[in-house]
Design a protein around this motif. Structure first.
Motif, PDB file in Angstrom:
ATOM      1  N   HIS A 199      54.028 127.318 -31.483  1.00 22.09           N
ATOM      2  CA  HIS A 199      54.439 128.617 -31.876  1.00 22.09           C
ATOM      3  C   HIS A 199      53.961 129.773 -31.181  1.00 22.09           C
ATOM      4  O   HIS A 199      54.569 130.827 -30.711  1.00 22.09           O
ATOM      5  N   ASP A 200      52.613 129.749 -31.211  1.00 23.64           N
ATOM      6  CA  ASP A 200      51.751 131.103 -30.622  1.00 23.64           C
ATOM      7  C   ASP A 200      51.447 130.970 -29.108  1.00 23.64           C
ATOM      8  O   ASP A 200      51.576 132.061 -28.504  1.00 23.64           O
ATOM      9  N   THR A 201      51.506 129.899 -28.277  1.00 19.03           N
ATOM     10  CA  THR A 201      51.385 129.869 -26.989  1.00 19.03           C
ATOM     11  C   THR A 201      52.543 130.145 -26.012  1.00 19.03           C
ATOM     12  O   THR A 201      53.676 129.804 -26.721  1.00 19.03           O
ATOM     13  N   PRO A 202      52.238 130.945 -25.060  1.00 12.99           N
ATOM     14  CA  PRO A 202      53.711 131.304 -24.446  1.00 12.99           C
ATOM     15  C   PRO A 202      54.446 130.008 -23.829  1.00 12.99           C
ATOM     16  O   PRO A 202      55.570 130.153 -23.605  1.00 12.99           O
ATOM     17  N   GLY A 203      53.659 128.739 -23.291  1.00 14.04           N
ATOM     18  CA  GLY A 203      54.178 127.969 -22.727  1.00 14.04           C
ATOM     19  C   GLY A 203      54.895 126.978 -23.723  1.00 14.04           C
ATOM     20  O   GLY A 203      55.828 126.037 -23.126  1.00 14.04           O
ATOM     21  N   ASN A 204      54.480 127.030 -24.844  1.00 17.79           N
ATOM     22  CA  ASN A 204      55.209 125.873 -25.653  1.00 17.79           C
ATOM     23  C   ASN A 204      55.973 126.566 -27.061  1.00 17.79           C
ATOM     24  O   ASN A 204      56.807 126.046 -27.505  1.00 17.79           O
ATOM     25  N   GLY A 205      55.632 127.892 -27.531  1.00 19.92           N
ATOM     26  CA  GLY A 205      56.420 128.327 -28.500  1.00 19.92           C
ATOM     27  C   GLY A 205      56.772 129.708 -28.239  1.00 19.92           C
ATOM     28  O   GLY A 205      57.835 130.078 -28.440  1.00 19.92           O
ATOM     29  N   ALA A 206      56.035 130.832 -27.832  1.00 23.68           N
ATOM     30  CA  ALA A 206      56.372 131.977 -27.423  1.00 23.68           C
ATOM     31  C   ALA A 206      56.845 132.923 -28.809  1.00 23.68           C
ATOM     32  O   ALA A 206      57.556 133.607 -28.830  1.00 23.68           O
ATOM     33  N   LEU A 213      57.680 137.419 -19.672  1.00 24.07           N
ATOM     34  CA  LEU A 213      59.276 137.483 -19.738  1.00 24.07           C
ATOM     35  C   LEU A 213      59.709 135.817 -19.392  1.00 24.07           C
ATOM     36  O   LEU A 213      60.504 135.310 -20.379  1.00 24.07           O
ATOM     37  N   GLN A 214      59.066 135.128 -18.496  1.00 18.43           N
ATOM     38  CA  GLN A 214      59.673 134.003 -18.098  1.00 18.43           C
ATOM     39  C   GLN A 214      59.349 132.878 -19.222  1.00 18.43           C
ATOM     40  O   GLN A 214      59.995 131.805 -19.465  1.00 18.43           O
ATOM     41  N   TYR A 215      58.049 133.022 -19.610  1.00 16.68           N
ATOM     42  CA  TYR A 215      57.757 132.154 -20.775  1.00 16.68           C
ATOM     43  C   TYR A 215      58.702 132.156 -22.098  1.00 16.68           C
ATOM     44  O   TYR A 215      59.223 131.170 -22.568  1.00 16.68           O
ATOM     45  N   VAL A 216      59.029 133.467 -22.327  1.00 17.01           N
ATOM     46  CA  VAL A 216      60.116 133.447 -23.459  1.00 17.01           C
ATOM     47  C   VAL A 216      61.434 133.038 -22.886  1.00 17.01           C
ATOM     48  O   VAL A 216      61.946 132.471 -23.903  1.00 17.01           O
ATOM     49  N   THR A 217      61.882 133.441 -21.767  1.00 14.73           N
ATOM     50  CA  THR A 217      63.154 132.691 -21.343  1.00 14.73           C
ATOM     51  C   THR A 217      62.854 131.195 -21.550  1.00 14.73           C
ATOM     52  O   THR A 217      63.976 130.619 -21.961  1.00 14.73           O
ATOM     53  N   PHE A 218      61.904 130.458 -20.977  1.00 17.72           N
ATOM     54  CA  PHE A 218      61.752 129.047 -21.132  1.00 17.72           C
ATOM     55  C   PHE A 218      61.937 128.573 -22.595  1.00 17.72           C
ATOM     56  O   PHE A 218      62.517 127.426 -22.618  1.00 17.72           O
ATOM     57  N   ASN A 219      61.072 129.115 -23.274  1.00 19.37           N
ATOM     58  CA  ASN A 219      60.924 128.685 -24.616  1.00 19.37           C
ATOM     59  C   ASN A 219      62.431 129.014 -25.330  1.00 19.37           C
ATOM     60  O   ASN A 219      62.979 127.963 -26.103  1.00 19.37           O
ATOM     61  N   PHE A 234      52.238 121.136 -23.048  1.00 17.16           N
ATOM     62  CA  PHE A 234      51.404 120.402 -23.945  1.00 17.16           C
ATOM     63  C   PHE A 234      51.703 119.086 -24.503  1.00 17.16           C
ATOM     64  O   PHE A 234      51.145 118.131 -25.138  1.00 17.16           O
ATOM     65  N   ASP A 235      53.007 118.393 -24.084  1.00 15.15           N
ATOM     66  CA  ASP A 235      53.476 117.329 -24.445  1.00 15.15           C
ATOM     67  C   ASP A 235      52.748 116.075 -23.978  1.00 15.15           C
ATOM     68  O   ASP A 235      52.142 115.947 -22.869  1.00 15.15           O
ATOM     69  N   GLN A 236      52.536 115.091 -25.009  1.00 11.49           N
ATOM     70  CA  GLN A 236      51.991 113.901 -24.376  1.00 11.49           C
ATOM     71  C   GLN A 236      52.868 112.785 -23.969  1.00 11.49           C
ATOM     72  O   GLN A 236      54.108 112.680 -24.340  1.00 11.49           O
ATOM     73  N   GLN A 237      52.402 112.492 -22.611  1.00  8.19           N
ATOM     74  CA  GLN A 237      53.168 111.552 -21.516  1.00  8.19           C
ATOM     75  C   GLN A 237      52.409 110.308 -21.394  1.00  8.19           C
ATOM     76  O   GLN A 237      51.291 110.353 -21.513  1.00  8.19           O
ATOM     77  N   ASP A 238      53.455 109.370 -21.116  1.00 10.28           N
ATOM     78  CA  ASP A 238      52.809 107.940 -20.808  1.00 10.28           C
ATOM     79  C   ASP A 238      52.163 107.952 -19.430  1.00 10.28           C
ATOM     80  O   ASP A 238      52.635 108.752 -18.358  1.00 10.28           O
ATOM     81  N   ALA A 239      50.874 107.227 -19.401  1.00 15.49           N
ATOM     82  CA  ALA A 239      50.411 107.333 -17.824  1.00 15.49           C
ATOM     83  C   ALA A 239      51.042 106.321 -16.934  1.00 15.49           C
ATOM     84  O   ALA A 239      51.105 106.782 -15.621  1.00 15.49           O
ATOM     85  N   ILE A 240      51.881 105.235 -17.388  1.00 15.91           N
ATOM     86  CA  ILE A 240      52.723 104.401 -16.501  1.00 15.91           C
ATOM     87  C   ILE A 240      54.243 104.863 -16.725  1.00 15.91           C
ATOM     88  O   ILE A 240      54.726 105.112 -17.643  1.00 15.91           O
ATOM     89  N   ILE A 241      54.768 104.947 -15.389  1.00 15.58           N
ATOM     90  CA  ILE A 241      56.262 105.521 -15.279  1.00 15.58           C
ATOM     91  C   ILE A 241      57.087 104.365 -14.803  1.00 15.58           C
ATOM     92  O   ILE A 241      56.711 103.793 -13.664  1.00 15.58           O
ATOM     93  N   SER A 242      58.132 104.037 -15.585  1.00 13.29           N
ATOM     94  CA  SER A 242      58.860 102.881 -15.035  1.00 13.29           C
ATOM     95  C   SER A 242      60.260 103.662 -14.610  1.00 13.29           C
ATOM     96  O   SER A 242      60.872 104.308 -15.662  1.00 13.29           O
ATOM     97  N   LEU A 243      60.824 103.216 -13.648  1.00 12.23           N
ATOM     98  CA  LEU A 243      62.237 103.601 -13.264  1.00 12.23           C
ATOM     99  C   LEU A 243      62.961 102.548 -13.216  1.00 12.23           C
ATOM    100  O   LEU A 243      63.048 101.255 -12.652  1.00 12.23           O
TER     101      LEU A 243
END
Length: 513
Positions: free
Chosen positions: A249-256, A442-448, A474-483
């Motif tokens: 909610h508070d950070t610009p990249g995740n909530g704005a 501005l772009q942080y707000v638009t992205f969110n 800040f999302d948790q991502q898997d270290a191994i990527i399978s295609l």
């Protein structure tokens, strides 16, 4: 209330000192006086006609314009009857301070072509253009008095959780100076340790066979949710819950600083705990930037005449200029040009220096058409920047239909006007004290906005536009990527996006009804 005069203010004329007292009183009780009619009594008779005619004194005339926002009548009383005010003036209870409106703020003199950020050595004084509260002015004075070595990048990074190693090092060096509002980054190992120490989680794990909605994966307790929400980790009570609320909610990249529904959906797609809905509501209700900057909504009377949702994405776009915005940003930007898709609600914005037709054409070509393709129709108002021959020539060459809103009826272009109102509050919540870096957030707000669920379509604009869900910083991502190789993947994507569009169109019609 009462206060002392500074050494400079004691040299003012009598009418200036008396008028300054009125200004200070109205400024202090602004929340009680704004919107109400009141009587202002003064024992200085020359001020009786202050609101009614222009003053020869420049300082008093500036204050007269400031008081034009209020509805009041000035009444003269004899000095011997003004006992209470005289007593307070002889026993001041507040320290002297300068008039806030006479302070100066600093702004870059760089031009549009300069790409580098301005340094403190290239600043020129500029008369202040926005009202600043007394508390903000004191804080600003402290900041200007204390030299700072932080760079622009460090200020931006304060709002985004940093690496775990850096935080651990800092907490070791200053164990007693921990800020309760600071976000401490965590990973899945930290979440596993917190679950092992939580009694509720251990009770669920011991009786996991009888718990239909829970399962264990890699030692972490997960909870299944109703589709389309995925299975997410269970977050035990403690510091991590508070950090998740601040992150999304508070950070610009995740909530704005977006609202309850958008924040709830973001967290539901990533974590779960039983009292999550109430915790999110309480956190948003106690958020000071949201309370200061968000608009209050009330439905207007009468029947609406909404625009029918288009057949597909990028068929009908709505475009508008917003501004001029005060103060001017460090880069010299004064306007925001924004464009939104009527069906998906996907928004594109850009901070610009002016609102000319050439600026609108450059934005359409570079930021819209070359990135997302040519639209079928674009709806604008009747501003000269949109009716110019330059704009008409562009639409004719591209084969784009240019629609105009009804004259003196901004509700025709209500989609983009509604976004502008939302954008103002979120940008103000993320800005610095002087509001001079609004174009940087501005772009942080638009992205969110694009990655949050929309109240009308009940869909995420980014997902309708791109066919996939956005991964937040800040999302948790898997270290191994399978295609995986799927020959029917293209057709499946088309089918999936077609379902999203149909669902959005149904929800729009339902909301309009």
């Amino acid at each position: 209330m009462s206060k002392k005069l500074t050494k400079t203010q004691t040299n003012w004329s009598t009418i200036e000192q008396e008028c300054y007292a009125i200004i200070q009183a109205i400024d202090k009780w602004d929340k009680y006086l704004r919107g109400h009619e009141f009587i202002l009594e003064t024992d200085h008779e020359p001020l009786v006609n202050l609101p009614n005619k222009e003053q020869l004194n420049k300082r008093c005339n500036r204050w007269r314009l400031k008081l034009a926002e209020y509805r009041f009548k000035v009444k003269h009383i004899q000095g011997k009857k003004n006992n209470m005010a005289d007593y307070l003036s002889r026993s001041p209870v507040e320290a002297a301070e300068e008039d806030i409106d006479e302070r100066i703020q600093y702004e870059s003199k760089f031009t549009q072509t300069d790409l580098s950020l301005p340094s403190s050595n290239n600043l020129i004084p500029l008369k202040i253009t926005t009202a600043i509260t007394r508390a903000q002015a004191k804080l600003q004075q402290q900041i200007m008095a204390t030299p700072s070595n932080t760079t622009t990048d460090e200020k931006t990074n304060e709002l985004i959780p940093q690496g775990k190693a850096a935080i651990d090092k800092e907490s070791i060096s200053n164990p007693l100076d921990e800020n309760p509002n600071k976000i401490i980054p965590f990973d899945m190992d930290d979440l596993r340790k917190c679950q092992e120490e939580d009694k509720i989680v251990q009770d669920i794990k011991q009786d996991i066979q009888s718990k239909k909605n829970y399962f264990i994966e890699n030692g972490i307790l997960f909870r299944t949710q109703q589709l389309p929400l995925p299975s997410v980790p269970f977050v035990p009570a403690g510091r991590i819950r508070a950090d998740i609320l601040k992150i999304y909610h508070d950070t610009p990249g995740n909530g704005a600083h977006f609202g309850r529904d958008k924040t709830t959906r973001k967290i539901q797609e990533r974590y779960y705990w039983p009292t999550m809905i109430n915790d999110i509501r309480n956190h948003l209700d106690s958020c000071l930037p949201c309370a200061q900057n968000n608009y209050r909504r009330q439905k207007l009377p009468g029947k609406l005449k909404p625009i029918q949702p288009p057949e597909g994405i990028w068929k009908l776009l709505s475009m508008d200029f917003h501004g001029p915005i005060a103060p001017t940003s460090k880069q010299g930007n004064r306007y925001i040009i924004s464009l939104t898709d009527i069906l998906s609600k996907f928004v594109i914005t850009k901070a610009v220096r002016d609102c000319s037709a050439s600026t609108a054409v450059k934005f359409l070509i570079n930021d819209v058409i070359l990135k997302y393709g040519t639209p079928t129709c674009i709806l604008t108002d009747n501003g000269t920047h949109f009716t110019a021959q330059l704009m008409n020539n562009l639409f004719q060459h591209l084969g784009v239909s240019h629609l105009y809103s009804t004259v003196y009826h901004p509700q025709t272009n209500g989609q983009i006007e509604r976004f502008n109102a939302t954008m103002d509050g979120k940008i103000a919540a993320l800005c610095n004290e002087r509001r001079t870096n609004w174009d940087e957030v501005l772009q942080y707000v638009t992205f969110n906005y694009n990655t949050s669920i929309h109240a009308t379509t009940k869909q995420i604009p980014f997902e309708i536009m791109h066919g996939r869900q956005a991964t937040l910083p800040f999302d948790q991502q898997d270290a191994i990527i399978s295609l995986t190789q799927d020959p029917e993947h293209c057709q499946q994507i088309k089918t999936y996006m077609g379902k999203l569009e149909d669902e959005a169109r149904k929800n729009i019609l339902k909301s309009q009804q």
